[in-house]
Design an enzyme around this catalytic site. Structure first.
Site, PDB file in Angstrom:
ATOM      1  N   ARG A   1       7.304  -1.362   5.195  1.00 53.95           N
ATOM      2  CA  ARG A   1       7.928  -2.600   5.680  1.00 53.95           C
ATOM      3  C   ARG A   1       9.404  -2.309   5.917  1.00 53.95           C
ATOM      4  NH1 ARG A   1       5.292  -5.535   0.627  1.00 53.95           N
ATOM      5  NH2 ARG A   1       5.744  -3.436  -0.082  1.00 53.95           N
TER       6      ARG A   1
ATOM      7  N   SER B   1       3.289  -9.221  -1.771  1.00 52.93           N
ATOM      8  CA  SER B   1       2.474  -9.946  -2.768  1.00 52.93           C
ATOM      9  C   SER B   1       3.338 -10.622  -3.840  1.00 52.93           C
ATOM     10  CB  SER B   1       1.502  -8.996  -3.459  1.00 52.93           C
ATOM     11  OG  SER B   1       0.623  -8.425  -2.543  1.00 52.93           O
TER      12      SER B   1
HETATM   13  P1  ADP Z   1       2.141  -1.390  -4.595  1.00 51.72           P
HETATM   14  O1  ADP Z   1       2.105  -2.304  -5.766  1.00 51.72           O
HETATM   15  O2  ADP Z   1       1.772   0.017  -4.873  1.00 51.72           O
HETATM   16  O3  ADP Z   1       3.349  -1.541  -3.725  1.00 51.72           O
HETATM   17  P2  ADP Z   1       0.870  -3.116  -2.828  1.00 51.72           P
HETATM   18  O4  ADP Z   1      -0.428  -3.805  -2.998  1.00 51.72           O
HETATM   19  O5  ADP Z   1       2.076  -3.954  -2.950  1.00 51.72           O
HETATM   20  O6  ADP Z   1       0.934  -1.889  -3.772  1.00 51.72           O
HETATM   21  O7  ADP Z   1       0.883  -2.391  -1.419  1.00 51.72           O
HETATM   22  C1  ADP Z   1       0.017  -1.355  -1.105  1.00 51.72           C
HETATM   23  C2  ADP Z   1       0.529  -0.707   0.135  1.00 51.72           C
HETATM   24  O8  ADP Z   1       0.569  -1.657   1.173  1.00 51.72           O
HETATM   25  C3  ADP Z   1       1.947  -0.131   0.031  1.00 51.72           C
HETATM   26  O9  ADP Z   1       2.020   1.031   0.831  1.00 51.72           O
HETATM   27  C4  ADP Z   1       2.799  -1.204   0.620  1.00 51.72           C
HETATM   28  O10 ADP Z   1       3.996  -0.678   1.173  1.00 51.72           O
HETATM   29  C5  ADP Z   1       1.863  -1.692   1.717  1.00 51.72           C
HETATM   30  N1  ADP Z   1       2.181  -3.060   2.117  1.00 51.72           N
HETATM   31  C6  ADP Z   1       2.224  -4.161   1.363  1.00 51.72           C
HETATM   32  N2  ADP Z   1       2.586  -5.251   2.095  1.00 51.72           N
HETATM   33  C7  ADP Z   1       2.759  -4.791   3.359  1.00 51.72           C
HETATM   34  C8  ADP Z   1       3.174  -5.393   4.595  1.00 51.72           C
HETATM   35  N3  ADP Z   1       3.516  -6.672   4.679  1.00 51.72           N
HETATM   36  N4  ADP Z   1       3.252  -4.603   5.681  1.00 51.72           N
HETATM   37  C9  ADP Z   1       2.958  -3.288   5.580  1.00 51.72           C
HETATM   38  N5  ADP Z   1       2.596  -2.661   4.473  1.00 51.72           N
HETATM   39  C10 ADP Z   1       2.494  -3.397   3.369  1.00 51.72           C
END
Ligand code: ADP
Length: 172
Positions: A91, A129
């Site tokens: 992001r 999230s």
């Molecule tokens: P973590 O807790 O390891 O960050 P997440 O569930 O938050 O895991 O995210 C998993 C993956 O998805 C990570 O690579 C994160 O950067 C990506 N991600 C989360 N939200 C977005 C978004 N809005 N756009 C692109 N990638 C996202």
């Protein structure tokens, strides 16, 4: 050769930003395994089962997608599922430093592993999230940032969560 990528994360809960990365990933990889890791440093809102359930309902019977969970090192999980590519989403710049460190650590742990980064659609640049949970806990609308099923489940956890129509309006 069948190219499988593992898309790991907390997915607590899955957002439209995650779905955007999965759809982009499907243009590159034959199969994507969405793998929920239990991160001991993060306290989760949804159980791993609930998170898997929400993602399963979203992907339906798409044979190129699979949902799973893992414990321990991601590189060990990759060996178990015979994959060597990790898919991650990027992001804003704030993601970069952490993602860079993570990718280098995973490469150090297993030289065969490559991390592929996909840039999110601009709509989902700030879709995250943690922020979604914080807004929902305070009754702020998160409609449009998460799939409908996730919105419904957030409303079960946070009865104070209203939809945009029910929100207080500033008087002019
Ligand atoms: P973590 O807790 O390891 O960050 P997440 O569930 O938050 O895991 O995210 C998993 C993956 O998805 C990570 O690579 C994160 O950067 C990506 N991600 C989360 N939200 C977005 C978004 N809005 N756009 C692109 N990638 C996202």
């Amino acid at each position: 050769m069948n190219k499988t990528a593992v898309y790991p994360g907390s997915f607590d809960p899955v957002t439209n930003g995650h779905i955007d990365i999965i759809n982009r990933g499907l243009r590159i990889f034959d199969k994507i395994i969405i793998a929920i890791g239990s991160n001991p440093t993060k306290s989760a809102l949804f159980t791993v089962e609930e998170r898997m359930d929400m993602i399963r309902n979203l992907i339906g019977d798409n044979q190129r997608l699979e949902v799973d969970s893992y414990e321990g090192l991601l590189v060990d999980y990759l060996i178990d599922v015979k994959a060597s590519v990790i898919l991650r989403g990027l992001r804003a710049m704030s993601d970069f430093e952490y993602e860079f460190q993570l990718a280098l650590m995973n490469r150090r742990l297993d030289r065969q592993v490559e991390t592929a980064f996909l840039m999110t659609g601009s709509k989902w640049f700030y879709c995250n999230s943690r922020i979604i949970k914080e807004a929902a806990a305070l009754g702020g609308s998160v409609r449009g940032m998460v799939p409908d099923e996730v919105l419904r489940r957030l409303k079960e956890k946070f009865p104070q969560l209203q939809d945009a129509n029910g929100r207080r309006r500033r008087s002019s």
